[in-house]
Write an enzyme that holds these catalytic residues in place. Sequence first.
Site, short mmCIF file in Angstrom:
data_model
loop_
_atom_site.label_atom_id
_atom_site.label_comp_id
_atom_site.label_asym_id
_atom_site.label_seq_id
_atom_site.Cartn_x
_atom_site.Cartn_y
_atom_site.Cartn_z
N ARG A 53 0.79 -1.22 0.00
CA ARG A 53 0.00 0.00 0.00
C ARG A 53 0.83 1.28 0.00
O ARG A 53 0.61 2.17 -0.78
CB ARG A 53 -0.85 0.09 1.28
CG ARG A 53 -2.28 -0.21 1.15
CD ARG A 53 -2.75 -0.66 2.52
NE ARG A 53 -1.87 -1.73 2.96
CZ ARG A 53 -2.03 -2.98 2.57
NH1 ARG A 53 -3.01 -3.31 1.79
NH2 ARG A 53 -1.19 -3.93 2.97
N LYS A 82 27.12 -3.68 -3.22
CA LYS A 82 28.55 -3.60 -3.55
C LYS A 82 29.30 -2.88 -2.44
O LYS A 82 30.47 -2.58 -2.57
CB LYS A 82 28.75 -2.82 -4.86
CG LYS A 82 28.08 -3.42 -6.06
CD LYS A 82 28.40 -2.55 -7.28
CE LYS A 82 27.55 -2.92 -8.46
NZ LYS A 82 27.63 -1.88 -9.52
N ARG A 103 11.56 3.92 2.98
CA ARG A 103 11.19 2.99 4.06
C ARG A 103 12.41 2.14 4.37
O ARG A 103 13.08 1.67 3.45
CB ARG A 103 10.03 2.10 3.63
CG ARG A 103 9.81 0.95 4.59
CD ARG A 103 8.55 0.18 4.33
NE ARG A 103 7.39 0.96 4.69
CZ ARG A 103 6.16 0.44 4.78
NH1 ARG A 103 5.95 -0.83 4.53
NH2 ARG A 103 5.13 1.20 5.11
N HIS A 132 5.78 6.15 11.41
CA HIS A 132 5.20 6.02 10.07
C HIS A 132 4.28 7.23 9.86
O HIS A 132 3.06 7.11 9.86
CB HIS A 132 4.42 4.71 9.99
CG HIS A 132 4.05 4.28 8.61
ND1 HIS A 132 4.12 5.11 7.51
CD2 HIS A 132 3.59 3.08 8.14
CE1 HIS A 132 3.72 4.44 6.44
NE2 HIS A 132 3.40 3.22 6.79
C1 NCD Z 1 1.90 -0.71 8.25
C2 NCD Z 1 3.42 -0.59 8.33
O1 NCD Z 1 4.11 -0.82 7.34
O2 NCD Z 1 3.86 -0.23 9.41
N1 NCD Z 1 1.42 -0.90 6.94
C3 NCD Z 1 1.24 0.17 6.13
O3 NCD Z 1 2.12 0.97 5.91
N2 NCD Z 1 0.02 0.37 5.62
C4 NCD Z 1 1.35 -1.70 9.21
C5 NCD Z 1 1.82 -3.11 9.14
O4 NCD Z 1 2.69 -3.49 8.35
O5 NCD Z 1 1.27 -3.89 9.92
#
Ligand code: NCD
Length: 304
Positions: A53, A82, A103, A132
């Site tokens: 997502r 590398k 991420r 997040h």
């Molecule tokens: C969440 C995450 O990555 O922290 N997912 C997301 O970004 N929609 C929650 C999860 O992975 O459980």
Amino acid sequence: MNLMHFIEPRDLTIDQYNDVFRLADDIFYHSQSYVDRLRGKILASLFFEPSTRTRISFEAAMLRLGGSVISIGDPKFSSLMKGETIDDTLRMVECYADICAIRHPENFTPHKLAPVLTSMNLINAGDGSNAHPTQTLTDLMTIRHTQGTLEGLKVGFCGDLKYGRTVHSLLSFMKENSDNTFVLISPPEVDLPQEYFKDLDPRRVEVIRDLDEAICDLDVLYMTRIQRERFEDPEEARRLRGSYHLDWSKLQKAKSTMSVLHPLPRVDEIAKEVDRDPRAQYFKQAHFGMIVRMALILYLLENK
Ligand code: NCD
């Protein structure tokens, strides 16, 4: 140049949140007016941890604004293998892109990278179990649309409160409003870490282990999965899986106006039958995720 990043939920002021939400509402109702707004701009999408997502909502957001997207695909095939440092990777990406969503499985990686950048905005798309913040924007937009306010709400957080970064970020925003109260519903092994209680009046928090008992007077129920990839002992994660299961019979005890949120992916914490209930907001939430990321990207790029 004033280069803004979005690394922690508190990086935006309340006024800036309101600006982003106003923009997001306008995009929601008049998406056609935005199709060309970022023509010529490039988003770099750097995901060093699995995502469905968040990654595609960032990419769809940029494309729907008329911009383009570059990514490194599978990190296993990048120069990091590398021996390149991630700092060097980011400085190189900055030569090609205007804004970057990153991420990373290690806590605080985006925090360390932001200072090396001089022209590219950085957005934290999830760092380890820490934060997040764009999921928080998503959650807040969903709550605004379903509850009509972000104040005076009783919010239940259920599931893995130790490793769930979405919980940490949403709580850190919502606790700023002193009229919000919280119910923490988790197995003791994955209780909310102490640091998140900081600046939170104990009278505003209850710990209730039983979801049946906790659900009765909630305005928002925020469900999460057990974050098994962050456990040192996989056996413990297996044991905790299934600790909570929201089904039709539990929902009968909740307010008719309650909103059920989940950042997704769900594993087994919400029964499929709940999807048909008007209180289930998690798919709408995923849609808001793209809209509010459009607003954030636009806001950061247009305020450079
Ligand atoms: C969440 C995450 O990555 O922290 N997912 C997301 O970004 N929609 C929650 C999860 O992975 O459980």
